[in-house]
Design an enzyme around this catalytic site. Structure first.
Site, PDB file in Angstrom:
ATOM      1  N   GLN A 137       0.757  -1.280  -0.343  1.00  0.00           N
ATOM      2  CA  GLN A 137      -0.118   0.099   0.027  1.00  0.00           C
ATOM      3  C   GLN A 137       0.934   1.341  -0.123  1.00  0.00           C
ATOM      4  O   GLN A 137       1.998   1.252   0.544  1.00  0.00           O
ATOM      5  CB  GLN A 137      -1.081   0.104   1.189  1.00  0.00           C
TER       6      GLN A 137
ATOM      7  N   ASP B 118      -2.516  -8.570  10.853  1.00  0.00           N
ATOM      8  CA  ASP B 118      -2.413  -7.496   9.560  1.00  0.00           C
ATOM      9  C   ASP B 118      -1.341  -7.971   8.657  1.00  0.00           C
ATOM     10  O   ASP B 118      -0.452  -8.477   9.290  1.00  0.00           O
ATOM     11  CB  ASP B 118      -2.189  -6.084  10.258  1.00  0.00           C
TER      12      ASP B 118
ATOM     13  N   ASP C 198      -1.594 -12.709   6.245  1.00  0.00           N
ATOM     14  CA  ASP C 198      -2.964 -12.551   5.221  1.00  0.00           C
ATOM     15  C   ASP C 198      -3.917 -12.824   6.434  1.00  0.00           C
ATOM     16  O   ASP C 198      -3.791 -14.162   6.971  1.00  0.00           O
ATOM     17  CB  ASP C 198      -3.054 -13.126   4.169  1.00  0.00           C
TER      18      ASP C 198
ATOM     19  N   ASP D  60     -11.748  -5.116  10.365  1.00  0.00           N
ATOM     20  CA  ASP D  60     -11.170  -3.573  10.538  1.00  0.00           C
ATOM     21  C   ASP D  60     -10.301  -3.436   9.237  1.00  0.00           C
ATOM     22  O   ASP D  60      -8.895  -3.299   9.369  1.00  0.00           O
ATOM     23  CB  ASP D  60     -10.473  -3.375  11.917  1.00  0.00           C
TER      24      ASP D  60
END
Length: 331
Positions: A55, A130, A161, A179
């Site tokens: 990301q 996470d 994952d 989340d």
């Protein structure tokens, strides 16, 4: 995609505090919410900008909202109002459960979800999984408000994952919390909003009476049809009882949605919710109490009708996305 855009970058302050290239006295963050809609706010400074394996990430010091975490061009959390999001995500499922002791968080890298979960006196163990270690370490370093949560011995932090981690584990949980980042095209986790994932991975890992809750994207009068309505409808295919609810979050420039689901009915009254808050939670909630939850789960007529008429079931091959794109789908 949200960015410190080229069009606005020429109003950045220079070293002497003078404005370069125009009359504005601040630099500005701009997020493109839709083709014809952009959301801007003034910055004190850009604390960090970079990219992880998965990301793009930015930490901004904003004038209206304090420190703000931005991932893949979408504002994830702002210092001033993140308590609204995280109290709404965490406390309704835990308060509706008779005795929540074991929790699994999918995502949650910034640590705020773990912080709210660990306020509950009944909780013995929180597994936070996470995929992006760099984001987690980044948040550990920069977000002071969550330092205590990250050091709590009840927290088991896993970098993996979430799907793979749930598949490999034999443990069952009272609560599973989604989340996750928003389902955006090219993002790392839209597959974790699918019927097959809920049915074959999430539900089998819940204890009897267990509750699943997920953030479910924008839930405004116009934006709820992006993903909120189909996440709700998808969970209805898997669980007997499904409750959608929403709240306005100023830094998101929209109403936001969550959905909780279980095979056990949600029957806790307003007074009982308030009693459980007093008995179970350390410290004071800033946003959520019994009446607030009742209000949050009473959706407008237009949104209720939309959800009731939704037929789309979220799958890998038939996904819906909110506006934007991840790093792996950029032109």
């Amino acid at each position: 995609m949200g960015e410190i855009s080229a069009a606005l970058s020429n109003v950045l302050n220079n070293e002497n505090g003078h404005v370069v290239g125009g009359p504005r006295k601040s630099c500005w963050y701009e997020e493109e919410i839709d083709n014809d809609l952009r959301w801007c706010f003034a910055l004190n400074s850009i604390l960090h900008t970079g990219a992880t394996q998965y990301q793009d990430i930015q930490l901004l010091d904003t004038k209206p909202f304090g420190k703000a975490l931005v991932i893949d061009g979408k504002l994830q959390s702002a210092e001033i109002d993140e308590f609204i999001y995280h109290e709404c995500l965490v406390h309704p499922p835990l308060l509706h459960h008779s005795n929540p002791r074991s929790i699994f968080i999918m995502g949650g890298g910034e640590g705020s979800t773990a912080r709210e979960l660990l306020r509950h006196k009944t909780v013995d163990k929180v597994v936070m999984c996470d995929i992006d270690e760099e984001v987690v370490e980044f948040c550990k370093s920069y977000l002071e408000v969550n330092k205590e949560a990250f050091s709590d011995p009840r927290l088991d932090l896993i970098i993996n994952d979430a799907r793979a981690e749930l598949e490999r584990r034999e443990e069952h949980y009272d609560i599973i919390v989604g989340d996750l980042a928003d389902p955006i095209e090219g993002g790392p986790c839209y597959q974790l909003y699918t019927k097959s994932f809920y049915e074959f991975i999430v539900k089998p890992r819940l204890n009897q009476g267990g509750i699943f809750v997920t953030q479910a994207g924008p839930a405004g009068i116009f934006s709820h049809t992006e993903v909120f309505s189909c996440i709700f409808n998808t969970l209805k295919q898997v669980f007997k009882y499904v409750v959608p609810y929403s709240a306005h979050i100023p830094s998101y420039a929209d109403t936001w949605g969550w959905v909780m689901a279980s095979d056990t009915p949600f029957v806790v009254s307003v007074d009982e919710l308030d009693q459980r808050i007093k008995q179970r939670i350390n410290g004071e909630n800033r946003y959520l109490d019994g009446k607030t939850f009742t209000s949050a789960s009473t959706l407008s007529k237009a949104v209720r009708n939309s959800l009731n008429n939704e037929t789309h079931v979220y799958s890998e091959g038939n996904a819906r996305f909110i506006y934007g794109h991840g790093r792996h789908n950029q032109a």
